[in-house]
Design a protein around this motif. Structure first.
Motif, PDB file in Angstrom:
ATOM      1  N   ALA A   1       0.830  -1.198   0.000  1.00 26.81           N
ATOM      2  CA  ALA A   1       0.000   0.000   0.000  1.00 26.81           C
ATOM      3  C   ALA A   1       0.866   1.250   0.000  1.00 26.81           C
ATOM      4  O   ALA A   1       1.999   1.244   0.495  1.00 26.81           O
ATOM      5  CB  ALA A   1      -0.910  -0.008   1.225  1.00 26.81           C
ATOM      6  N   GLY A   2       0.326   2.321  -0.566  1.00 28.31           N
ATOM      7  CA  GLY A   2       1.038   3.584  -0.559  1.00 28.31           C
ATOM      8  C   GLY A   2       2.065   3.746  -1.654  1.00 28.31           C
ATOM      9  O   GLY A   2       2.823   4.722  -1.659  1.00 28.31           O
TER      10      GLY A   2
ATOM     11  N   ASP B   1       5.160  14.421   1.500  1.00 26.25           N
ATOM     12  CA  ASP B   1       4.811  13.043   1.844  1.00 26.25           C
ATOM     13  C   ASP B   1       5.462  12.082   0.862  1.00 26.25           C
ATOM     14  O   ASP B   1       5.777  12.442  -0.269  1.00 26.25           O
ATOM     15  CB  ASP B   1       3.286  12.879   1.801  1.00 26.25           C
ATOM     16  CG  ASP B   1       2.807  11.643   2.531  1.00 26.25           C
ATOM     17  OD1 ASP B   1       3.658  10.887   3.041  1.00 26.25           O
ATOM     18  OD2 ASP B   1       1.579  11.441   2.590  1.00 26.25           O
TER      19      ASP B   1
ATOM     20  N   GLN C   1      -4.331   8.479  -8.273  1.00 24.86           N
ATOM     21  CA  GLN C   1      -3.687   8.619  -6.973  1.00 24.86           C
ATOM     22  C   GLN C   1      -3.221  10.059  -6.764  1.00 24.86           C
ATOM     23  O   GLN C   1      -3.121  10.829  -7.707  1.00 24.86           O
ATOM     24  CB  GLN C   1      -2.483   7.669  -6.871  1.00 24.86           C
ATOM     25  CG  GLN C   1      -2.860   6.194  -6.995  1.00 24.86           C
ATOM     26  CD  GLN C   1      -1.630   5.297  -6.956  1.00 24.86           C
ATOM     27  OE1 GLN C   1      -0.845   5.264  -7.895  1.00 24.86           O
ATOM     28  NE2 GLN C   1      -1.474   4.562  -5.859  1.00 24.86           N
ATOM     29  N   TRP C   2      -2.917  10.401  -5.497  1.00 26.85           N
ATOM     30  CA  TRP C   2      -2.380  11.727  -5.206  1.00 26.85           C
ATOM     31  C   TRP C   2      -1.335  11.636  -4.110  1.00 26.85           C
ATOM     32  O   TRP C   2      -1.281  10.692  -3.320  1.00 26.85           O
ATOM     33  CB  TRP C   2      -3.483  12.714  -4.838  1.00 26.85           C
ATOM     34  CG  TRP C   2      -4.331  12.337  -3.658  1.00 26.85           C
ATOM     35  CD1 TRP C   2      -5.465  11.587  -3.683  1.00 26.85           C
ATOM     36  CD2 TRP C   2      -4.106  12.707  -2.292  1.00 26.85           C
ATOM     37  NE1 TRP C   2      -5.970  11.449  -2.417  1.00 26.85           N
ATOM     38  CE2 TRP C   2      -5.158  12.129  -1.538  1.00 26.85           C
ATOM     39  CE3 TRP C   2      -3.141  13.461  -1.636  1.00 26.85           C
ATOM     40  CZ2 TRP C   2      -5.272  12.294  -0.161  1.00 26.85           C
ATOM     41  CZ3 TRP C   2      -3.236  13.625  -0.260  1.00 26.85           C
ATOM     42  CH2 TRP C   2      -4.299  13.047   0.462  1.00 26.85           C
ATOM     43  N   LEU C   3      -0.484  12.661  -4.104  1.00 30.27           N
ATOM     44  CA  LEU C   3       0.639  12.725  -3.181  1.00 30.27           C
ATOM     45  C   LEU C   3       0.639  14.100  -2.540  1.00 30.27           C
ATOM     46  O   LEU C   3       0.632  15.122  -3.244  1.00 30.27           O
ATOM     47  CB  LEU C   3       1.944  12.485  -3.937  1.00 30.27           C
ATOM     48  CG  LEU C   3       3.250  12.387  -3.163  1.00 30.27           C
ATOM     49  CD1 LEU C   3       3.270  11.120  -2.308  1.00 30.27           C
ATOM     50  CD2 LEU C   3       4.431  12.380  -4.135  1.00 30.27           C
TER      51      LEU C   3
ATOM     52  N   HIS D   1      -1.656   8.107  -2.191  1.00 24.60           N
ATOM     53  CA  HIS D   1      -3.011   7.857  -1.705  1.00 24.60           C
ATOM     54  C   HIS D   1      -3.935   7.591  -2.885  1.00 24.60           C
ATOM     55  O   HIS D   1      -3.918   8.328  -3.871  1.00 24.60           O
ATOM     56  CB  HIS D   1      -3.528   9.059  -0.915  1.00 24.60           C
ATOM     57  CG  HIS D   1      -2.666   9.446   0.246  1.00 24.60           C
ATOM     58  ND1 HIS D   1      -2.809   8.904   1.505  1.00 24.60           N
ATOM     59  CD2 HIS D   1      -1.613  10.310   0.323  1.00 24.60           C
ATOM     60  CE1 HIS D   1      -1.914   9.431   2.320  1.00 24.60           C
ATOM     61  NE2 HIS D   1      -1.169  10.280   1.620  1.00 24.60           N
ATOM     62  N   ASP D   2      -4.759   6.569  -2.781  1.00 26.36           N
ATOM     63  CA  ASP D   2      -5.760   6.313  -3.804  1.00 26.36           C
ATOM     64  C   ASP D   2      -6.890   7.323  -3.674  1.00 26.36           C
ATOM     65  O   ASP D   2      -7.261   7.724  -2.560  1.00 26.36           O
ATOM     66  CB  ASP D   2      -6.321   4.904  -3.682  1.00 26.36           C
ATOM     67  CG  ASP D   2      -5.358   3.847  -4.205  1.00 26.36           C
ATOM     68  OD1 ASP D   2      -4.341   4.236  -4.804  1.00 26.36           O
ATOM     69  OD2 ASP D   2      -5.617   2.656  -4.011  1.00 26.36           O
ATOM     70  N   SER D   3      -7.462   7.721  -4.793  1.00 31.65           N
ATOM     71  CA  SER D   3      -8.511   8.737  -4.802  1.00 31.65           C
ATOM     72  C   SER D   3      -9.808   8.246  -4.185  1.00 31.65           C
ATOM     73  O   SER D   3     -10.668   9.039  -3.837  1.00 31.65           O
ATOM     74  CB  SER D   3      -8.778   9.185  -6.236  1.00 31.65           C
ATOM     75  OG  SER D   3      -9.276   8.097  -7.005  1.00 31.65           O
TER      76      SER D   3
ATOM     77  N   THR E   1       4.004   8.901   0.606  1.00 32.92           N
ATOM     78  CA  THR E   1       2.979   7.878   0.448  1.00 32.92           C
ATOM     79  C   THR E   1       1.960   8.288  -0.597  1.00 32.92           C
ATOM     80  O   THR E   1       1.377   9.375  -0.516  1.00 32.92           O
ATOM     81  CB  THR E   1       2.259   7.619   1.788  1.00 32.92           C
ATOM     82  OG1 THR E   1       3.221   7.206   2.768  1.00 32.92           O
ATOM     83  CG2 THR E   1       1.204   6.538   1.633  1.00 32.92           C
TER      84      THR E   1
ATOM     85  N   ARG F   1      -1.510  19.293  -3.955  1.00 34.55           N
ATOM     86  CA  ARG F   1      -1.471  17.837  -4.081  1.00 34.55           C
ATOM     87  C   ARG F   1      -1.076  17.499  -5.508  1.00 34.55           C
ATOM     88  O   ARG F   1      -1.564  18.111  -6.465  1.00 34.55           O
ATOM     89  CB  ARG F   1      -2.834  17.217  -3.773  1.00 34.55           C
ATOM     90  CG  ARG F   1      -3.281  17.330  -2.341  1.00 34.55           C
ATOM     91  CD  ARG F   1      -4.634  16.674  -2.147  1.00 34.55           C
ATOM     92  NE  ARG F   1      -5.667  17.291  -2.971  1.00 34.55           N
ATOM     93  CZ  ARG F   1      -6.937  16.894  -3.016  1.00 34.55           C
ATOM     94  NH1 ARG F   1      -7.326  15.851  -2.294  1.00 34.55           N
ATOM     95  NH2 ARG F   1      -7.810  17.520  -3.789  1.00 34.55           N
TER      96      ARG F   1
END
Length: 277
Positions: free
Chosen positions: A126-127, A161, A155-157, A165-167, A163, A144
């Motif tokens: 994940a991530g 960060d 996805q976004w970051l 992240h899924d939308s 990691t 972002r």
């Protein structure tokens, strides 16, 4: 091949309009002989310092107005760019550069050190990226970084960060064919794909086909928003579309050999508004 337009020094920082009467705009061509790593330019960005960056199929090039600096993967340098085939570029307001590659995932270039950070896909972890093929990038008003890959998930970051992240949209076929992303002022995101133009809600909770008045889903290459909020869409083979901010089609421009001044080709690869709008 790259073609750059040059204005006289006294005009270089002034808006140029069709009625200005300027007759001295000149184009200078650049190719491999002038220092480009490869002649097919896939992505373009300008960073905070004013450098122009060009993503090609065989390296990343930085242009200072005089010469090119070339960045390629070096297996003996872990902090080099991860892959030479660049598909997407976004300049970071902090001074760096985000780079999406064909098989090397996502990279971030640090202007102060010349180091590249790498974000890769790791199966089952994940991530991480959904895929190492990054097809489109965009920064929204919250800073972002939105990332589209052939993995079929948006996805976004967050800034600072590591990691991904899924939308929340989950895997979707259309999200595996994204070519361009356009954040809008209300926080939503337009997603141009080979399977239509989509709008993602600001909270990432939903996604729907966008654009009324077209007979079939658009095959999208390019997106741009005008000062009045209109959305302009460049397509793979159906010309140029102008939509109102609410999604209603205003105009459709196509090539017509019988009409002087019509669109020169129905394949529209990129769109940008200048300072005159």
């Amino acid at each position: 091949m790259l073609a750059l337009a040059w204005l006289p020094p006294t005009l270089a920082n002034e808006p140029v309009s069709p009625s200005s009467g300027i007759q001295t705009v000149r184009f200078r061509n650049y190719s491999v002989q002038q220092g480009l790593p490869q002649a097919s330019i896939v992505a373009v960005a300008q960073d905070r310092a004013g450098f122009l960056w060009f993503g090609t199929q065989d390296g990343l090039a930085r242009f200072d107005g005089y010469e090119f600096a070339i960045f390629r993967h070096d297996p003996d340098r872990p902090a080099s760019i991860s892959n030479n085939h660049v598909l997407a570029l976004v300049a970071d307001p902090a001074g760096g550069l985000w780079i999406g590659t064909q098989v090397g995932g996502l990279n971030y270039y640090h202007a102060d050190s010349g180091r590249f950070d790498h974000y890769r896909a790791v199966v089952g972890k994940a991530g991480t990226l959904a895929s190492d093929t990054v097809t489109a990038l965009a920064l929204d008003s919250r800073q972002r970084l939105w990332v589209a890959t052939t993995g079929g998930r948006l996805q976004w970051l967050a800034r600072g960060d590591k990691t991904l992240h899924d939308s929340g949209l989950g895997p979707r076929d259309a999200l595996a064919t994204v070519r361009v992303l356009l954040p809008l002022a209300d926080g939503s995101l337009l997603v141009g794909t080979a399977q239509g133009l989509w709008r993602v809600a600001a909270d990432g909770s939903g996604m729907h086909m966008w654009g009324m008045g077209v007979a079939a889903p658009l095959d999208v290459f390019a997106l741009a928003v005008a000062g009045n909020g209109d959305i302009w869409v460049g397509s793979a083979d159906e010309g140029l579309y102008q939509f109102a901010a609410n999604g209603h089609l205003r105009r459709h421009f196509v090539h017509d050999a019988a009409v002087a001044g019509s669109l020169p080709d129905n394949e529209v690869r990129d769109l940008h508004f200048d300072r005159d709008g």
